[in-house]
Each structure stands twice: as C-alpha cells, then as structure tokens.
Design a protein around this motif. Structure first.
Motif, mmCIF file in Angstrom:
data_model
loop_
_atom_site.group_PDB
_atom_site.id
_atom_site.type_symbol
_atom_site.label_atom_id
_atom_site.label_comp_id
_atom_site.label_asym_id
_atom_site.label_seq_id
_atom_site.Cartn_x
_atom_site.Cartn_y
_atom_site.Cartn_z
ATOM 1 N N UNK A 30 -4.343 2.567 -8.836
ATOM 2 C CA UNK A 30 -3.940 1.225 -8.974
ATOM 3 C C UNK A 30 -3.459 1.548 -7.279
ATOM 4 N N UNK A 31 -2.465 2.671 -6.667
ATOM 5 C CA UNK A 31 -1.825 2.846 -5.203
ATOM 6 C C UNK A 31 -3.128 3.637 -4.433
ATOM 7 N N UNK A 304 8.837 2.149 -9.640
ATOM 8 C CA UNK A 304 7.201 2.714 -9.080
ATOM 9 C C UNK A 304 6.489 1.769 -9.450
ATOM 10 N N UNK A 305 6.414 0.210 -9.678
ATOM 11 C CA UNK A 305 5.349 -0.905 -8.459
ATOM 12 C C UNK A 305 6.563 -1.058 -7.185
ATOM 13 N N UNK A 308 4.515 2.117 -5.731
ATOM 14 C CA UNK A 308 2.610 1.431 -5.426
ATOM 15 C C UNK A 308 2.038 0.802 -4.438
ATOM 16 N N UNK A 309 3.571 -0.291 -4.131
ATOM 17 C CA UNK A 309 3.245 -1.505 -3.388
ATOM 18 C C UNK A 309 3.405 -0.256 -1.719
ATOM 19 N N UNK A 312 0.222 1.687 -1.054
ATOM 20 C CA UNK A 312 -1.002 1.024 -0.707
ATOM 21 C C UNK A 312 -0.961 0.283 0.599
ATOM 22 N N UNK A 313 0.060 -0.022 0.997
ATOM 23 C CA UNK A 313 -0.200 -1.160 2.667
ATOM 24 C C UNK A 313 1.282 -1.019 3.308
ATOM 25 N N UNK A 316 5.086 -5.260 3.189
ATOM 26 C CA UNK A 316 3.792 -6.306 3.214
ATOM 27 C C UNK A 316 4.585 -7.064 3.092
ATOM 28 N N UNK B 137 1.131 -6.077 -9.391
ATOM 29 C CA UNK B 137 2.149 -5.695 -8.892
ATOM 30 C C UNK B 137 2.943 -5.424 -9.239
ATOM 31 N N UNK B 140 2.122 -2.223 -12.193
ATOM 32 C CA UNK B 140 1.665 -1.772 -11.827
ATOM 33 C C UNK B 140 2.289 -0.165 -13.074
ATOM 34 N N UNK B 141 3.053 0.088 -13.293
ATOM 35 C CA UNK B 141 3.212 2.217 -13.305
ATOM 36 C C UNK B 141 2.804 2.155 -14.838
ATOM 37 N N UNK B 313 0.551 -9.712 5.670
ATOM 38 C CA UNK B 313 0.639 -8.773 5.927
ATOM 39 C C UNK B 313 -1.373 -8.489 5.211
ATOM 40 N N UNK B 316 -3.249 -7.020 1.212
ATOM 41 C CA UNK B 316 -1.725 -6.017 0.749
ATOM 42 C C UNK B 316 -2.200 -5.280 -0.426
ATOM 43 N N UNK B 321 -6.678 -4.836 -8.132
ATOM 44 C CA UNK B 321 -5.375 -3.784 -7.958
ATOM 45 C C UNK B 321 -5.800 -2.396 -8.708
ATOM 46 N N UNK B 322 -6.821 -1.930 -8.385
ATOM 47 C CA UNK B 322 -7.496 -0.188 -8.365
ATOM 48 C C UNK B 322 -8.356 -0.413 -8.023
#
Lengths: 419, 419
Positions: A30-31, A304-305, A308-309, A312-313, A316, B137, B140-141, B313, B316, B321-322
C-alpha cells in the motif's frame, strides 16, 4: 525504504513496531515502499518489550539521525513533546503523533510550523476510527453544522453498565479500574478532559476555531445516579458523555458533558467501551463513525495509516485541513449563552409548600417545566425529577444557585443537559 | 484556480455545481485554490437546470479543453463512460467519478491507466459516506478480515418498513416507488446488483481481488415475507440485504444476499434508507461507517471531496490503494464452498409423515437442524421454518433442489443465510 524513529515505546509504540513487522506485506504494497523502524527511544533500556528493533535512551539518536524520515511521537505530555516535535519538524522530518494533549494546546503553532512538511495525528482522536481522515478529507465540501461524539470509552462503558446492570456509580468505577478500563486516578477520563482534548482537535478541523481546554465547558459523569437513568428510560432517553461542537450563526459551541439523548439517535445506540462520532454536514447530512477508541493495536492502526500516507505522497493536505481562515467570523460561544433543554434532580424535604416555592423560582428564572416526577427518597425526603423546555444556560445556573440555598433542599441539584 | 468539467449534469451533477458555488468559502480554504466549473456537458441544452455554468452538448468541449484540470464523469453506463475517462486520462486530466458500474467492470484497467494521474471515485460506494477514504487510507495498516455492508438504501428501507409496519413486500415496493426511493424497474436495487457493484470496488481495495458481477453470488430481497420477519424477531435476528467480503485462508468470499443477522450487531441497528459498512481489520478490530447512501447533495459531497483532494496534492494514493499485489495468493472462493448457517421456509401439505421424510433428506445432505417452527399456512398446508447449524452451500443447494421436487412441498423453499 522509509525509516521511522519511535519516541516512546510503551503500549502503542510496541504495537506500532510489531504491526509494521507483522503486516509488512500489505503495508509495503500500500505504501509503495518498505517501512522500517530504525530506532525506538525509551527511558528504561533494561525492560524487555519483546521487539527486535534498535532501542536507545537518547532522543538525539532519532532527532539527529538524517536517515530517519518520520518521527513517531508517542511520549505523551505537552511541553516536552512540543519541544521534540518542533525539533523534528525543523530538521525536515515528518511527524506522526497520537498525543491529543499536545494538540489541544499547540495545534495552531504546529500547523504554522508544518506548512511544507507532513504532521499527522489520526490516532489522537478516537483511536482506531479514521475520523480525522473523514472530517478533514472526506467531508471537505461541507460547512459542518455539528459534531457529537462518544469520545471516551471508559465513561461510555460505565454508563452502559450502570444502565444495563443497575449497578451504582462507585461499584462500576471500581470494576472499570479492575478491568484496566479506568486509571487509578480516573479524573481525566470520567471528568471529561480526555473527550475535551479530542473535541478541540475536531472543532479546529471543522471550524478553524481556536480554543484551549480552559476556554470551554467540561463536565464529567460523576454525579449520574440510578435515579437519573430510570428517568431517562421512562422518557425514551439514554445518558451519554458527549463532546459537542455546534455552529449557531457566527458562534461555535464547544462543550463536554453528560447528556440525555433520544434513544432512537444512532449515537444513543453505541454501547460499552466503543467510541462513535456523528458529524452533520450542510450537504451530506449525518454521517457517523464507530469503532474502538483506545487500545494499543487500534491506536497503532491509525498511527501506521499516517505513516503510509506520508510514505505515499509526503504532505497531502494542510495539517488542520485549511490554508486560509475557514469561516472568518466564527467565534467561541460563551457557556452562559448556550441554549438547551435541561433535566434536574432536586432532593427536597418532604413537606407541604415545597413544590409551590420551587415552581415560583422556576418562573422567576424564565424556566418552563416540561415534565416532572416525584419519587420518594430517604425518610422524609423526595427526589424531584424535572425536565425543562429550552432555556438559557445562564438562567439555569442562576436558578440552581438559588435553589441550593433553600432550607428544604438537601443537596446541590444535579443537572444534565438534554440534546 | 482549478477548472472542472462535468460530463452529465443530472441530479448529482447539478448538486456538484451548486455546492461548489454555495460552499466556495470553505472549499477554497480547504483546497488552497478556487475551484470553478468551466463547462458542463448535457444531452439536452434546452432543459433549465437553474445553474449559471456554461453548458455544452459536445463532450469535446470538456475533453479537448487544455484549461480543464479535472473531468467529473457523471454520465453513467459502462462502455461509453469508459471511453470518456480513458480519453480524459490520456490527455493528462484527473478524473473523478461516481460511476460504480464502470468500476465494477473496468477498475483494474483504470488503475493501470491512472498510475501517474489522479482517478478518484469516493461517490461510487455508499454516496456521502467517505468509505473509500477510510478503507484505502484510514485502515491501510490492516489485513482486512471482513467487510459487511448495507449498501442499498432502497432495500433497507423496504425491509425496515416490512418489519416495523408489518406491510407486505408488494405494498412496500409500491410505496417506495411512489416516494421515489425505488425505480419503476427496481431490479437493480432490490435484486442486489447495485450492492454487488459497490462490494466489488471495496473488495478490490481490501484484497486486491479481481472479480466481475457475473462471478459472484448475487441475490435480492424479492422472496422475503412477513413469516420470515416473524421468525427473525422470535430468534433475535434482523433481516438485512448485505454485501459481504470475507477472507478465509487464501480465499475471499464475495456475496450479496438477504441475511438474518443478530439484532445486537451494530449493522443490524441501521434502519431506513441509510447505508452502513462494517469493516473488520486484523489490528483495529471493527469500525463502522454510517450515512446517506444516495441523494444528489450527499453524493456530490463525496465528488467534491475528491476534487479538493486533487486540488490539494494531485495524486495522493494509488487508485485502488496498492502498487504491488496485496496478498499474492488470494483467490475468489467458489459459491458452492461457502459455509454458513441457513434459514429455510418450506411450505408443505399438512399430512402425516411429512416431517419424517424431510428430516431424512436433511440428514442425507449432512445438514443438521438447530431450530424448527411449524406454523399453519393456507388450508391443509403448513410452513416449516427451520434454521440449521453451519453447513456447506453446495449441500444446501442440492437439498433444496431435492425438496422442491417432493409431492408434499407446495412451492420452492425460501432460503436466507444467517451471518
């Protein structure tokens, strides 16, 4: 690869490290990159946490390490944590925190400091429920009309058990402490302060309003008794400790207190230690978010969400969700100006003329009674259970002050607002 | 300034344009830029929509306009919409859509095409509830253990009214049509297809699983009767049309059908036209998202949230999601392999020996009965209401086939799965 430093490896920090390892498959998919913990900072290096990550007792091993991209602040407290995240941000590290007290006091300074770098805090409100995500990003098209939430699991557990099992406040507090749901000093949870911190964070995202815990109405559940619960049942209400933010013209009400709420409302159906937050937007209507408000793994899920965000970016969205003032003229409504219906429990000596005297005082303060029940209490005394039509907080408070001085009134009246 | 072109200015498109104007203050504060509709594409230019935006009946006025940054696809349908969004993406325009059918069929191709450009679709599932946001988002963990949702408001309204008002299926369907909750041809809603489209989108985000509507179990609520509702009440269940995604070892079950569900579950408490989706993550536990699943303004709220995200952004997160396969070996479970408890309603002629014969057939198919009620039906017939212990879908289906051929069975048995 994204490298994380965790400052504070207690319950939540341990869960963060463990989940990053256990769920590395979905997290990296996901990340888009691998996420690893490079260092965890602890006070006591001797304690075994069952983790195979590098530990240090020197905070500089995280803050001065150029390889660390994201600092996860889980140390708690306000000022010391503030210094730590300031150092992290000024050295270009993104920050993820679960620290609601830090945000209750310093969120606007942090928003200014984190203009170009990610500062995320999903776990600071309602644990595992992605409510920041929903409010800041999912409902961004709306003027927010109100937020109403069960934001403290301990209080909700106690109120649920008092209603369902008929146990007393003192008995259920002891049980909650034995179960680990309540601290030895439970004031922070059952006095409403924990919920207030969370409410202030949500109100900033919704309204851009700046307030500190000292500025708003905060009450707890300490005075709720079985008599109040019986009254609630009889009239179709449930008693909940709610955090409430509500827009009324150019003012915003912010308050945390026990409420009588119609049992048909979704938020009234949330039982036990769970949290739920209802948000009403002017376009979307009501949406509600339900889930676990505490616990190591649930809170770590939110931390952790955020990681991951960021992986990813980067950044944001603006930290509090806006770059310019949201609705320029919104100010905090004074507590005395709040409008509400009220419930009162007044213990009086059982003699003639009492009711007539009380009725006169209600009238004098412009407070109109909707329902009244009289129930016998101890010998020679009775409880009057009264609900009012909509009244002004200032009037109610003045009236309560007058009532508690009366010679036939045996204790300070208990008041619960009705929403 | 971000410029938007809207393709399809019906109920939702009109709301999008109106809200972008009405709520321009909060929207621009949150997006960091002004967002304006440069052009709306309609079929019939003559119709008055009460909007002051430029309208065109030529789709190229949006797709070929280099000044337009974001294409909002609200035209509906599958293949034609697919061609339109492909053209938009290939000319470097971000896309926002509310089109669940498009995604049910083409989401993986779109994910490939939108690697470097934003393609967002919050409004395609559960209208105003930011569930894509939460699942993609906010959670996601987690490995997602299950998703269970009331994803169709029409069906939920009908089931709620049948339970609370005791009205028949036919009567409530007519009422729902009169109220505008159900279409003249209601098959898409009450046959489960609408919910199935949404389920497939969520299952892709949760599991990366690829499936089309034709691949999964889809049933509606057409066979539910007051007798089934009475049985449910008696045993503490509520009947809901649910979309269910569930991981079981290396397989994922995807199915839409009416369910008997324990009345204590949060999802059982969702009444009327509202939607709610419960998601269980391996770390966070259960979270639930509740709100309006349809309506112009609620759906537009989700569309605009996506526009704001893109304005803030750009891209993002990966569309689904993956970036890499989520859990490599997950495959779709065959319907025949599903395990469940089952409820059966069997109308039989009221003569001796019937029960013994049926019991034998249950035994032959390895299906063990948990509860049974017999209720008189029309003259000389009776309804047998039976719930089973956990059984295999294949066995239940074979048994039903055998039962409906029996001379004392008056109609095809009705089966509802129990979750």
């Amino acid at each position: 690869m994204v490298k994380v430093g965790i400052i504070g490896v207690g319950t939540v920090g341990t869960s963060v490290a463990q989940i990053l390892k256990d769920n590395a498959d979905v997290i990296s998919a996901r990340a888009g990159v691998e996420i690893v913990v490079k260092c965890g900072v602890v006070k006591d290096l001797g304690k075994d946490r069952g983790l195979d990550i590098n530990l240090s007792d020197n905070i500089n091993d995280v803050l001065d390490d150029d390889e660390i991209d994201i600092v996860v602040e889980l140390m708690g407290g306000v000022e010391e944590a503030f210094e730590v995240v300031k150092r992290a941000l000024s050295s270009g590290k993104a920050v993820v925190t679960a620290n609601k007290a830090l945000l209750a006091y310093h969120r606007y300074e942090l928003q200014d400091m984190a203009k170009d770098i990610a500062f995320e805090y999903e776990a600071s409100v309602a644990g595992g429920i992605p409510i920041i995500n929903a409010l800041r990003d999912g409902l961004s098209a709306n003027h927010i009309e109100s937020i109403m939430g069960i934001m403290n699991g301990t209080s909700n557990y106690m109120l649920t058990e008092m209603r369902d099992e008929g146990v007393s406040y003192d008995a259920i507090l002891k049980e909650a402490q034995d179960l680990g749901y309540a601290e030895a000093d439970p004031t922070f949870d059952i006095g409403g302060y924990d919920a207030a911190h969370k409410l202030l964070i949500l109100a900033s995202i919704a309204y851009g309003i700046d307030a500190k815990p000292e500025d708003i109405l905060i009450e707890g559940i300490e005075n709720i008794s079985q008599e109040d619960i019986a009254f609630a049942k009889e009239f179709g209400y449930v008693i909940k400790l709610l955090g409430i933010a509500k827009k009324d013209a150019n003012e915003v009400e912010l308050r945390v207190h026990a409420c009588l709420i119609n049992e048909e409302e979704m938020i009234a159906k949330i039982d036990g230690v769970m949290n739920a937050i209802s948000v009403v937007g002017d376009k979307v209507g009501e949406t509600l978010y339900y889930g676990p408000g505490a616990g190591g793994d649930a809170t770590a899920s939110a931390v952790i969400a955020n990681i991951i965000d960021i992986a990813r970016s980067g950044k944001s969205a603006p930290m509090l969700g806006f770059d310019k003032p949201l609705e320029g003229r919104l100010t905090l409504k004074a507590t005395a100006d709040i409008n509400s219906k009220y419930y009162l429990r007044i213990n009086v000596s059982d003699r003639t003329g009492v009711l007539a005297k009380l009725a006169k005082i209600f009238e004098k303060h412009n407070i109109s009674i909707e329902t009244m029940l009289q129930r016998p209490s101890q010998a020679n005394s009775a409880n009057l259970l009264i609900s009012t039509h909509i009244a002004l907080e200032r009037d109610i408070q003045n009236m309560i002050e007058e009532i508690q001085e009366l010679d036939f009134v045996n204790a300070a009246p208990v008041m619960i607002r009705i929403v």
